[in-house]
Design an enzyme around this catalytic site. Structure first.
Site, PDB file in Angstrom:
ATOM      1  CB  ALA A  93     -18.635  18.356 -45.019  1.00  6.79           C
ATOM      2  CG  PHE A  94     -12.746  18.633 -42.874  1.00  4.58           C
ATOM      3  CD1 PHE A  94     -13.291  18.564 -44.527  1.00  4.58           C
ATOM      4  CD2 PHE A  94     -11.496  19.859 -42.471  1.00  4.58           C
ATOM      5  CE1 PHE A  94     -12.250  18.582 -45.038  1.00  4.58           C
ATOM      6  CE2 PHE A  94     -10.794  19.886 -43.475  1.00  4.58           C
ATOM      7  CZ  PHE A  94     -11.076  19.306 -45.218  1.00  4.58           C
ATOM      8  CE  LYS A  95     -12.571  21.028 -48.568  1.00  2.00           C
ATOM      9  NZ  LYS A  95     -13.561  19.841 -48.280  1.00  2.00           N
ATOM     10  CG  ASP A  96     -19.300  23.489 -41.972  1.00  2.89           C
ATOM     11  OD1 ASP A  96     -19.057  24.574 -42.802  1.00  2.89           O
ATOM     12  OD2 ASP A  96     -20.216  22.673 -41.884  1.00  2.89           O
ATOM     13  CG  LEU A  99     -14.693  27.723 -45.014  1.00  2.00           C
ATOM     14  CD1 LEU A  99     -15.110  26.844 -46.361  1.00  2.00           C
ATOM     15  CD2 LEU A  99     -14.113  29.135 -45.603  1.00  2.00           C
TER      16      LEU A  99
END
Ligand SMILES: *Cc1c(COP(=O)(O)O)cnc(C)c1O
Length: 457
Positions: A93-96, A99
């Site tokens: 998912a794009f939060k990687d 983060l």
């Protein structure tokens, strides 16, 4: 550098840069993803030297972690329609993207200052696992993550709990996500404990996350254009407004783009861009949709946009912080406030739309038939809204749709839309067979404190 560790500015508001550094698109066009990231990190944090920024970016954005050298590859679907793949990181998912950089930056700052940090958080799914993968193997940091026992998707649970690392601690709470959050809040409220045990948070309002997300808008813009004056439109599936706000920051840095904010039926943001009224929802009014990462009652990064609108307007510039505070006071009292006079200015950059669960199912089906690819429900929200604008002839230049998660994570919705499930990506097939590690606890702040004392040295 300090803002890497702190989410909030000292006055309790959200941290904002004093001014926006300007991009040199001609120069950036010659560079790869880690090099663009280097320039943007250094532009926002000039106390991080260019060589340190380069080391951080090249260590973070590798083909090994993100599957490709492009990190966020752009795929052409049709004439003028592109898909920006943001979901090739470890949690799909794009939060990687943000983060993983935040994890590297935190380690860097902690090392420089000879400090350690214990991250405490609560998650109902994606953010928690992306945060854990970001601190995996990093020195000077522990992470303690509370999640509601039995209430996460199997994929998300496996992804988190199969981590077996000395600095990662999963606590499975007998309760709901709200219970988990309440416990975290109670622990943070004990200032002495927080100080003594060096507690910190990873949240969506950290400025470093926004800066990291600016990078892929710049990168994608350069992929779909041949000169630096062309206009590009990004359609972004939006929940807490972090991703769409990063696109806005890219624009303020000189990228000639406009932004379509696409929401699901929890349409706090769409309502705002239509009416100028920002109205938060009661927890019980938040709908459960097929795009759970956008099921929000309020949009935590939205304050930043308003701050910026006031800061830009010469008449209200001097009054800006007071005005914002007034608005937030009103929000606290009445659950809403209206600033319709900002809509004209915002319409230069933003458009908005909403997609229902039915729209999502149909869009997943149409896109699969037409292009042979399977998109996830969050991406489908942006796809539906973006293509609707395009059909009306309302978009000039290329349309880029942000893909924020892989379809494999949302088996039920994909099966409903297509009659079969999305293939599991390579490397994730055996996730279900690995042992899971977590400690079951009751939603009790004292129990969590005892575990922090025991687990985090
Ligand atoms: C978090 C998330 C979003 C929403 O992003 P915001 O920055 O909160 O607007 C969209 N899609 C997926 C898959 C997410 O995990």
């Amino acid at each position: 550098m300090e803002t890497v560790l702190e989410g909030l500015a000292p006055d309790g508001g959200l941290f904002m840069p004093e001014s926006y550094p300007q991009l040199n698109l001609g120069r950036l066009r010659l560079l790869g993803y880690p090099q663009i990231a280097t320039c943007i990190i250094h532009a926002f944090a000039d106390d991080i030297s260019i060589s340190d920024a380069r080391a951080l970016a090249t260590r973070t954005y590798t083909a090994q972690v993100f599957g490709t050298k492009q990190i966020t590859p752009v795929q052409k679907l049709d004439e003028g329609i592109y898909l920006l793949h943001l979901s090739n990181g470890p949690t799909l998912a794009f939060k990687d993207v943000a983060l993983q950089l935040l994890g590297s930056l935190m380690q860097y700052v902690l090392e420089k200052q000879g400090r350690t940090l214990n991250i405490l958080g609560a998650t109902s799914g994606d953010t928690g696992s992306a945060a854990e993968y970001a601190v995996r193997g990093k020195s000077g940091m522990n992470i303690v993550m509370l999640s509601p026992y039995g209430r996460m998707s199997a994929f998300q649970r496996r992804q988190m709990l199969t981590l077996n690392e000395p600095n990662i601690h999963n606590l499975s709470v007998n309760g709901t996500f709200d219970d988990c959050q309440a416990v975290v809040k109670a622990v943070f409220a004990d200032a002495e404990f927080k100080e003594q045990h060096k507690l910190g948070a990873v949240n969506s309002i950290n400025w470093a996350r926004i800066a990291a997300q600016v990078v892929y808008y710049v990168y994608a813009y350069l992929q779909v254009t041949t000169d630096n004056t062309q206009h590009v439109t990004f359609a972004v599936p939006s929940g807490n407004f972090g991703d769409a706000f990063a696109a806005y920051v890219a624009k303020r840095m000189g990228l000639p783009i406009s932004i379509i904010v696409a929401t699901n039926e929890n349409d706090v943001l769409h309502e705002f861009f239509q009416t100028g009224t920002y109205r938060v929802r009661k927890g019980s009014d938040v709908k459960i949709t097929s795009s759970p990462s956008m099921d929000i009652a309020s949009a935590s990064n939205f304050e930043r946009l308003l701050y910026d609108c006031f800061a830009q307007d010469p008449v209200s510039r001097d009054r800006a912080p007071a005005t914002i505070q007034d608005l937030w006071d009103e929000l606290g009292r009445t659950g809403k406030f209206g600033v319709p006079y900002l809509l004209d200015e915002l319409a230069v950059t933003f458009r908005s739309g909403m997609a229902t669960d039915l729209d999502v199912l149909r869009t997943i089906g149409t896109i699969h038939r037409k292009y042979g690819i399977i998109i996830d429900p969050h991406t489908a929200v942006a796809m539906k809204v973006g293509l609707d604008f395009r059909e009306c002839g309302d978009i000039k230049g290329p349309l880029v749709i942000a893909e924020t998660a892989l379809a494999a994570k949302f088996g039920d919705t994909i099966r409903e839309a297509l009659g079969f499930e999305a293939p599991v990506p390579i490397g994730y097939e055996s996730l279900g067979e690995l042992p899971e590690y977590s400690t079951r606890i009751d939603p009790d702040p004292e129990a969590v404190k005892r575990l922090i004392v025991e687990l985090c040295v």
